[in-house]
Enzyme design. Structure first.
Site, PDB file in Angstrom:
ATOM      1  N   THR A 139       2.708   5.837   0.000  1.00 23.71           N
ATOM      2  CA  THR A 139       2.780   5.885   1.459  1.00 23.71           C
ATOM      3  C   THR A 139       2.067   4.670   2.034  1.00 23.71           C
ATOM      4  OG1 THR A 139       0.671   6.991   1.914  1.00 23.71           O
ATOM      5  CG2 THR A 139       2.548   8.395   1.328  1.00 23.71           C
ATOM      6  N   ASP A 140       2.349   4.359   3.284  1.00 19.54           N
ATOM      7  CA  ASP A 140       1.482   3.428   3.992  1.00 19.54           C
ATOM      8  C   ASP A 140       0.221   4.186   4.394  1.00 19.54           C
ATOM      9  OD1 ASP A 140       0.481   1.159   5.237  1.00 19.54           O
ATOM     10  OD2 ASP A 140       2.385   0.668   6.180  1.00 19.54           O
ATOM     11  N   TRP A 141      -0.743   3.480   4.934  1.00 13.52           N
ATOM     12  CA  TRP A 141      -2.064   4.051   5.225  1.00 13.52           C
ATOM     13  C   TRP A 141      -1.939   5.315   6.087  1.00 13.52           C
ATOM     14  CZ3 TRP A 141      -6.990   1.743   4.020  1.00 13.52           C
ATOM     15  CH2 TRP A 141      -8.090   2.382   4.602  1.00 13.52           C
ATOM     16  N   ALA A 142      -2.205   6.460   5.465  1.00 18.61           N
ATOM     17  CA  ALA A 142      -2.203   7.762   6.151  1.00 18.61           C
ATOM     18  C   ALA A 142      -0.863   8.104   6.784  1.00 18.61           C
ATOM     19  CB  ALA A 142      -3.310   7.827   7.205  1.00 18.61           C
ATOM     20  N   SER A 143       0.227   7.485   6.333  1.00 20.75           N
ATOM     21  CA  SER A 143       1.515   7.761   6.989  1.00 20.75           C
ATOM     22  C   SER A 143       2.015   9.174   6.724  1.00 20.75           C
ATOM     23  CB  SER A 143       2.571   6.736   6.557  1.00 20.75           C
ATOM     24  OG  SER A 143       2.892   6.841   5.189  1.00 20.75           O
TER      25      SER A 143
END
Length: 748
Positions: free
Chosen positions: A279-283
């Site tokens: 995932t992207d940061w906390a996506s």
């Protein structure tokens, strides 16, 4: 704990011995290792492998590693600390699985290269590959084995700050440059100590964020997704990209982190991808904000069921997926497949055999690295205007006024996403001009403005006085690094602060004004171009920007960069890009503009066409545009055949001549239009490009070849195929001009 590790090692050895006796491939051996280790893991340990953290406390991190709760970390760059972390993972956790250490190394680690948009301006995949290779060598020396690059989002809106990280607006250019970056990061073999795993991001269509506002939604139908936004990612798969990252945006209402169509149907099933998806940061967690998930557990379930393997920092997987297994909301097979992808990557990187950093290493800022970065700047700088051969500067210039907030801004010229570059190592234009050419010209320096957003005009009068004393003026303007990149979107693409006024006042002195723009995006600089005798554009050039730009100004280097994006006349024209569709009423170049319209003109008197009354339809500079100190002439265009079948290959030949007085490099470009399709097609599409270097007066026969199969697209019935019909081809110096010929394609 040690006995368990010995058992694990023994089991893996049995598998290896069995594989060796059957002469299985290295990949088959890795698969057996993965399966044998997976069989020893508890559910909690599997979820731990799916968990990536950005640690703030190394003692707390060590505790969690001992319990098997961490598979990867990011943002630790101290090699001694990384070795301690690996020591804990290997010797104090139950199964001794190494930690994958990641970092954003976007356009250099210590030696900073031009931003990716600048690297794309070289139209040279070798430069992109070399830049990524240097970054990998330097980053791996500190224990970093995974980076979140290249960003290959097709980007057609400069309001979006992350266009700086992109390879521009064109799918083909983005595919070629992106694939080269993958090869550079990963090197000849992933298990080499200087290889770092690349990560193709952001999957997918993030570059089309509505209004150019970061993190915003996109509305890209499947056909456009496949024809425009997916091709660079397919090229990354073909180049062996080790990992993919989901994007922040939702597309047509579905957040990318839970989009099973792109993650499973396209990436896994169609493209047969066996790498790892993060995932992207906390996506994952942010899907609650999207309104797509009710809570953290729901977010975790939808992410892994869609095909995500690892979660970056938000920890919904490790907190909730055990219960999801119990609730039968997630299948154990899904978890096993995710962990299998993670372990496979760690084995491919050789982390089980060589987990530690060998220190110290003196590869940072190596002379070879600096020279490679300098060459990248030389090839990326774009000459946009050169009236009356203002450039290069000659010996007639005895006194040179160097003006502007970007002339001596070592931090700012490095650009966005520079976590590890050091401004003390950055060579600025002012520094370089004084050191390299100070014996030829007297240099008078006045900033005029303290920084790019500065509205205080008190210093402009001093800059004007300096200009009056000089034979020529070089004014360095643009954007500070903070104005582009993630979360740095703009509604107004004009130069910030009083920079435009500074250029206007300098122009009023009557002295030749050379404007050098260093920025993270294409800006709307119509007035500034008009007020300048010459304009050189350098997307944030990095560590070696100064020497390269100085050599261009004084003619030691002939500029050859080309615009990887279309430059708008004013902000309101965006998004503006060359591969547009024609519409039923395309613009007429002679359309009447707002100041030419008679009072009380009739409703239809100015033509009912697709254009802006106040800006027309043409850009300030088209895609692929860039001047040289010399001139090039194209002639004698021939095709191998004007009647082809879908199984043929088209060969294109023409003569390129350097008709000027300088040796130079031209980026020849080949565009094709499918005149009629089952769905409307772009007016032009880039299909090939090549850098050709010629001495003054030299001619060369240039040949480019393209299989007809590369004219395929996703048509009305959503089949990817070449549609027989009539085509037009151009070869030339940019997307707006060139020699042209027609040809046809028929079915077999």
């Amino acid at each position: 704990m040690k006995s368990i590790k010995l058992i694990a090692t023994a089991l893996i050895s049995v598998f290896i011995g069995s594989c060796s006796s059957q002469k299985e491939t290295p990949e088959a051996i890795i698969e057996n290792k993965v399966d044998s280790l997976l069989n020893l893991m508890t559910l909690e340990e599997k979820l731990g492998q799916m968990n990536q953290l950005s640690p703030y406390n190394l003692e707390e991190l060590a505790k969690r590693i001992r319990k098997g709760e961490v598979g990867s970390i990011l943002n630790v760059v101290n090699p001694e600390e990384i070795n301690k972390i690996q020591e804990v993972a290997l010797n104090e956790s139950r199964l001794g699985i190494p930690i994958l250490v990641a970092r954003d190394v976007i356009h250099g680690y210590k030696t900073i290269f031009p931003i990716p948009l600048g690297q794309a301006a070289t139209f040279n995949p070798e430069i992109a590959e070399q830049g990524a290779r240097v970054a990998a060598i330097e980053a791996s020396s500190d224990g970093i084995r995974w980076t979140f690059a290249p960003m290959i989002d097709v980007s057609r809106d400069p309001r979006w700050g992350r266009i700086a990280e992109s390879c521009g607006e064109d799918p083909y250019l983005s595919a070629v440059i992106g694939a080269a970056m993958v090869k550079g990061y990963q090197g000849e073999s992933l298990n080499a100590p200087t290889a770092i795993a690349a990560c193709a991001k952001h999957f997918v269509a993030y570059g089309a964020a509505e209004g150019g506002r970061d993190y915003n939604s996109t509305f890209i139908p499947e056909r456009v997704l496949r024809n425009v936004y997916l091709p660079p990612f397919k090229a990354a798969v073909d180049a062996g990209c080790a990992t993919f990252m989901t994007s922040f945006n939702d597309n047509d209402g579905v957040p990318s982190t839970a989009n099973s169509f792109v993650l499973k149907d396209v990436l896994r099933k169609e493209w047969k991808y066996d790498g790892m998806v993060v995932t992207d940061w906390a996506s994952a967690l942010e899907m609650i904000n999207h309104g797509f998930c009710t809570d953290e557990k729901d977010a975790a379930e939808k992410s892994v069921n869609a095909g995500v393997d690892m979660e970056m920092v938000s920890e919904t997987f490790i907190k909730h997926l055990k219960q999801s297994i119990t609730d039968k909301k997630v299948a154990m097979e899904t978890i096993d497949n995710a962990v299998r992808n993670i372990l496979r990557l760690k084995y491919r990187l050789g982390l089980f055999d060589n987990p530690y950093v060998v220190t110290p290493q003196s590869v940072k800022y190596a002379e070879k690295h600096l020279q490679t970065a300098r060459t990248a700047v030389e090839q990326s700088a774009i000459l946009l205007k050169n009236a009356n051969q203002t450039l290069p500067l000659t010996d007639k210039v005895k006194t040179l006024a160097v003006i502007g907030p970007m002339a001596d801004a070592p931090y700012e010229q490095m650009g966005t996403w520079v976590f590890d570059g050091e401004k003390a190592h950055t060579q600025t234009p002012l520094m370089a001009i004084k050191q390299m050419y100070g014996n030829q010209v007297k240099v008078i320096f006045e900033k005029g403005l303290e920084y790019s957003r500065d509205k205080n005009t008190k210093g402009i009068s001093r800059a004007v006085n300096a200009a009056r004393q000089a034979d020529a003026v070089v004014v360095f303007v643009g954007e500070e690094s903070i104005l582009s990149g993630e979360a740095h979107s703009l509604a107004n693409l004009n130069l910030q602060g009083a920079q435009s006024l500074l250029i206007k006042e300098l122009s009023a002195t009557g002295k030749p004004v050379i404007t050098v723009v260093m920025a993270g995006r294409q800006l709307a600089i119509t007035k500034e171009v008009e007020a300048s005798n010459a304009v050189l554009y350098s997307f944030h050039p990095g560590t070696m920007g100064g020497p390269a730009i100085a050599d261009i100004l004084f003619g030691k280097v002939n500029p050859s960069g080309k615009t990887p994006v279309t430059f708008p006349r004013i902000s309101g024209q965006v998004p503006i890009y060359y591969a547009q569709h024609n519409t039923g009423r395309p613009a007429n170049p002679t359309e009447m503009l707002i100041d030419d319209i008679p009072v009380e003109a009739g409703q239809t008197s100015i033509g009912c066409r697709s254009f802006y009354l106040d800006a027309g339809n043409s850009p300030l500079f088209p895609f692929g545009y860039g001047l040289s100190y010399t001139t090039f002439e194209y002639s004698s265009l021939t095709l191998s055949s004007e009647k082809l079948t879908t199984q043929d290959s088209l060969s294109v030949s023409f003569t390129l001549k350097n008709t000027g007085h300088y040796d130079g490099t031209e980026v020849v470009q080949l565009y094709i239009q499918d005149k009629t399709g089952s769905v409307t097609r772009p007016v032009k599409e880039l299909k090939r490009f090549q850098r050709i270097t010629l001495k003054a007066g030299e001619s060369k026969q240039v040949s480019l070849s393209i299989p007809v199969s590369e004219l395929a697209f996703w048509g009305y019935d959503m089949k990817f195929e070449v549609e027989p019909g009539d085509f037009r081809l151009w070869v030339g110096t940019n997307s707006s001009e060139g020699l042209t010929k027609d040809f046809s394609v028929s079915a077999l």
